[in-house]
Scaffold this active site. Structure first.
Site, PDB file in Angstrom:
ATOM      1  N   ASP A 498       8.904  -0.247  11.289  1.00  0.00           N
ATOM      2  CA  ASP A 498       7.461  -0.637  10.964  1.00  0.00           C
ATOM      3  C   ASP A 498       6.829  -1.218  12.288  1.00  0.00           C
ATOM      4  OD1 ASP A 498       5.089  -0.961   9.757  1.00  0.00           O
ATOM      5  OD2 ASP A 498       6.016  -1.973   7.984  1.00  0.00           O
ATOM      6  N   ASP A 568      -0.052   3.312   3.017  1.00  0.00           N
ATOM      7  CA  ASP A 568       0.334   1.986   2.237  1.00  0.00           C
ATOM      8  C   ASP A 568      -0.527   2.167   0.671  1.00  0.00           C
ATOM      9  OD1 ASP A 568       2.032   0.874   3.653  1.00  0.00           O
ATOM     10  OD2 ASP A 568       0.492  -0.833   4.414  1.00  0.00           O
TER      11      ASP A 568
HETATM   12  C1  GLA Z   1       3.525  -2.319   6.016  1.00  0.00           C
HETATM   13  C2  GLA Z   1       4.175  -1.213   5.412  1.00  0.00           C
HETATM   14  C3  GLA Z   1       4.638  -1.470   4.042  1.00  0.00           C
HETATM   15  C4  GLA Z   1       5.495  -2.600   3.834  1.00  0.00           C
HETATM   16  C5  GLA Z   1       4.964  -3.745   4.504  1.00  0.00           C
HETATM   17  C6  GLA Z   1       5.901  -5.118   4.737  1.00  0.00           C
HETATM   18  O1  GLA Z   1       2.444  -2.701   5.559  1.00  0.00           O
HETATM   19  O2  GLA Z   1       3.346  -0.207   5.558  1.00  0.00           O
HETATM   20  O3  GLA Z   1       5.153  -0.434   3.553  1.00  0.00           O
HETATM   21  O4  GLA Z   1       6.846  -2.085   4.582  1.00  0.00           O
HETATM   22  O5  GLA Z   1       4.730  -3.509   5.929  1.00  0.00           O
HETATM   23  O6  GLA Z   1       5.511  -6.031   5.217  1.00  0.00           O
END
Ligand code: GLA
Length: 753
Positions: A498, A568
């Site tokens: 990420d 997300d």
């Molecule tokens: C980001 C990702 C999510 C999750 C969060 C965790 O927003 O896109 O899928 O992994 O971080 O903090």
């Protein structure tokens, strides 16, 4: 068809012949210029020479326009002289000279595997700077890939102020329409369009990553006449995961070009004598088969030559220097076939479970085990623990940077959970965000100078975090070491990598006066080198690229990631729109899509489990709901739908995608997936609020054999191909109520029985 590149030595022209595309350019002004000649349908070999001659030889520009001869644009534009349009290259020397005058020096043509590559060297004799223009064509594809390499050969440094990967000239047509992808967090990859008039349109990222806001992909069609099913398209995509800039300019001479690469904003690259600078690759294709054909070409090419194939331009990262755990062979010794080399295609994506929406940071050994047991029951194959597993990580204010397991949550480390997951027949994946640090972390307390910052300026936080300076070799070593240790100590098969914030204060005070602006490029190169080295050291571990959802989706990261976290926003109805944009360029198998709970946490919209599944089944299926709250009925329905997905998975993930309807134009979406041999057909359709009295959408299928018979695998109903192509597939019965969907599987049978 084998790709080829022909050189007409007498005329000084080259012709790249891809599957059905021709691309040509030629030398002019005694080798002081390279002029663009053609990009479009294939050409007979003698045509480029004729095109160059027809341009009227070598009279000065003003003579040429008076005589009516077509003025040929520079293929790659070194800034200098009477050049006022967007240049490709701008270099600056210590004596104040800021223009380039070059001369053709050499060419090399090589065939490797399924590719043929042409390199043309142009050298600036006064300063020794050499620019090598690369062109690569692929057997059986219309994609042509370009990039440039700059070498400082003289006795003095050169500062590169602007350097494009490629400059793509379009043929002279009227009314060009640009289609591109824009969006935001939770609203990625939406298709937008603009008609290009005189002047320029600039799309870019200044965020240090690819960005949610714009994606470095384009589609251009003349006159706005092209449709999903037909018409000419010129489409391009940049393989770069950092700040980028693409410029679409209709010049004063009336030519349109699309050019760009690394963003020149706030960036400069100093090359010392002998240094070499490799620009990222910029691929493009031509087709007369409409937007759908352009997408299918991108998908097939990405599957064959991009996903997991490492760096496109052959930049070899050094073997990783770490005492902790030296890699078993670096990228140079890696078994991974590079672009164009024969090797197996990417494997089918496993059905994944991720508990982020279910548990947020409240992960624990027991809680994850309970979820894993339920995930295994419905047929999940890969179980992923998301954020929250490491020391100090109870919320997003602390912990990033301290990559050791939180013993209050996992008293005996991750191993017991991993063993349990494995014993349930699933592989195990882990979330990391290694480029980031929370100020509330031991790492930051020990190394406050490891983040990008400017002296006497605020360190602007976003989601309570700062960005680590990966351009620093010690930081890059540390990042590699952390992830390498996790992969060495634990039986991990999958990493969700990420990157949750854009850059700010992109400074490196210790390097003041020593070209600190290079961080914009060096961060990305370092990221690529780290992931390449991890993949080489831990073959078999697969990666997902995530950046607050789909903020890092591009052909560069796809060289080292099997899949992308699309958004997300997991609301199924919103996803139909996001997925329509995503599939313009990226293959379905890279499009990670979760089924989550209803109502959706973000939009509070309600949709049936079946609808949510049918939307997620359009890509690589994942489950992201709180399984501990799913009823037995929901669990049974989910198990059945996952079993169905496994049946259609090879066709969805490896077949050819035809977008039958567009959510923006038709108010409903529909995909047809066709296996390469044409025998298996999968149709997925989704519609939103019921139109009430609206006619049934006509799901007219594509690319079937009109004379063949197709049998519905569930109902046994048989159809002629001709019927499905002209009348369409009758799914009207299913089109009732809000947020409805259909999944139809057809198999081609030799005869109607
Ligand atoms: C980001 C990702 C999510 C999750 C969060 C965790 O927003 O896109 O899928 O992994 O971080 O903090």
């Amino acid at each position: 068809m084998a790709a080829d590149i022909w050189h007409d030595q007498a005329a000084g022209t080259w012709l790249i012949q891809a599957r059905s595309t021709g691309y040509a350019f030629g030398l002019a002004d005694d080798g002081a210029a390279l002029r663009h000649l053609h990009w479009g349908p294939g050409l007979p070999a003698e045509v480029p020479a004729a095109l160059l001659a027809a341009a009227g030889g070598e009279p000065p520009r003003w003579e040429r326009s008076r005589s009516g001869a077509r003025e040929l644009p520079d293929e790659y534009v070194p800034w200098g002289g009477l050049r006022f349009d967007e240049p490709s290259l701008k270099a600056e020397y210590a004596d104040g000279t800021r223009s380039t005058e070059w001369r053709f020096a050499a060419q090399r043509l090589t065939r490797q595997g399924a590719t043929v590559t042409l390199e043309l060297d142009f050298t600036d004799p006064a300063y020794g700077l050499t620019a090598t223009l690369f062109y690569r064509a692929y057997d059986r594809f219309d994609v042509i890939e370009r990039w440039a390499v700059l070498r400082s050969g003289g006795g003095q440094p050169v500062v590169i102020r602007q350097a494009h990967s490629a400059n793509w000239w379009l043929p002279d047509r009227a009314g060009w329409r640009l289609r591109y992808l824009h969006g935001g967090w939770g609203a990625e990859t939406r298709v937008a369009q603009a008609t290009l008039g005189p002047g320029k349109l600039v799309l870019e990222s200044r965020r240090g990553t690819t960005s949610h806001q714009f994606n470095p992909w384009f589609s251009l069609d003349p006159g706005g006449q092209t449709t999903e099913r037909g018409g000419e398209v010129w489409s391009g995509a940049l393989a770069w995961s950092g700040s980028w800039k693409l410029i679409y300019e209709l010049t004063s001479a009336g030519h349109l070009h699309a050019c760009g690469g690394v963003n020149d904003f706030d960036w400069a690259q100093r090359l010392l004598p002998g240094d070499q600078f490799v620009l990222p690759s910029f691929a493009a294709l031509y087709t007369d088969g409409g937007f759908g054909a352009a997408s299918r070409e991108w998908h097939a090419w990405a599957r064959a030559h991009v996903i997991g194939r490492g760096d496109r331009t052959g930049v070899t990262a050094p073997r990783w220097r770490t005492a902790a755990a030296p890699p078993r062979g670096g990228p140079a010794g890696s078994e991974t076939p590079g672009p164009g080399q024969p090797g197996p295609g990417p494997r089918l994506r496993p059905v994944l479970y991720n508990s982020w929406e279910a548990t947020s940071f409240a992960v624990s050994q027991d809680g994850q085990e309970r979820l894993a047991e339920r995930a295994a029951r419905i047929g999940v194959e890969l179980f992923v623990v998301d954020d929250g597993w490491f020391r100090g990580r109870r919320h997003d204010h602390a912990g990033l940077g301290d990559w050791t397991v939180d013993e209050s949550k996992f008293p005996r480390g991750l191993d017991p959970l991993i063993k349990r997951v494995n014993s349930l027949g699933m592989t195990f994946g882990l979330w990391v965000e290694p480029e980031m640090v929370n100020p509330d972390s031991d790492l930051y307390r020990a190394h406050p100078d490891w983040v990008y910052h400017f002296a006497h300026r605020t360190r602007t936080e976003h989601r309570n975090q700062l960005v680590l300076n990966l351009a620093r070799p010690d930081v890059a070593d540390w990042v590699f070491g952390q992830v390498d240790r996790l992969l060495t100590e634990n039986n991990i098969d999958f990493i969700k990598w990420d990157m949750n914030r854009p850059f700010s204060e992109p400074g490196w005070p210790a390097e003041a006066g020593n070209n600190p602006e290079r961080i914009w490029v060096d961060h990305v190169r370092s990221l690529y080198a780290i992931v390449d080295a991890l993949r080489a050291a831990h073959p078999g571990v697969e990666f997902e690229s995530c950046s607050g959802g789909g903020g890092r989706a591009d052909l560069g990261i796809l060289g080292r990631a099997e899949q992308i976290w699309t958004s997300d926003n997991t609301d199924a109805w919103d996803r139909v729109l996001i997925q329509e944009g995503f599939t313009q360029v990226f293959p379905a198998q890279t499009m990670m899509a979760w089924v989550t709970d209803s109502p959706n946490w973000w939009t509070e919209r309600r949709a049936s489990l079946r609808f949510r599944f049918h939307v997620a089944m359009a890509g690589a299926l994942g489950i992201g709901g709180d399984l501990s709250r799913w009823t037995e009925r929901e669990m049974a329905e989910a198990a059945e739908l996952i079993a169905t997905y496994k049946l259609i998975r090879p066709v969805v993930q490896q077949g050819r995608l035809y977008r039958l309807a567009s959510i923006t134009a038709d108010a409903y979406g529909a995909h047809e997936y066709l296996s390469d041999d044409g025998t298996q057909v999968v149709i997925l359709a989704w519609w939103g609020p019921s139109p009430g009295g609206g006619g049934r959408p006509s799901l007219r299928l594509a690319a079937l054999d009109p004379g063949a018979c197709y049998c519905d695998a569930d109902s046994g109903q048989q159809y002629w191909g001709a019927e499905l192509l002209s009348e369409g597939l009758p799914v009207s019965g299913a089109l009732r109520g809000d947020f409805g969907s259909a999944l139809v599987r057809l198999a081609r049978s030799p005869d109607r029985t």
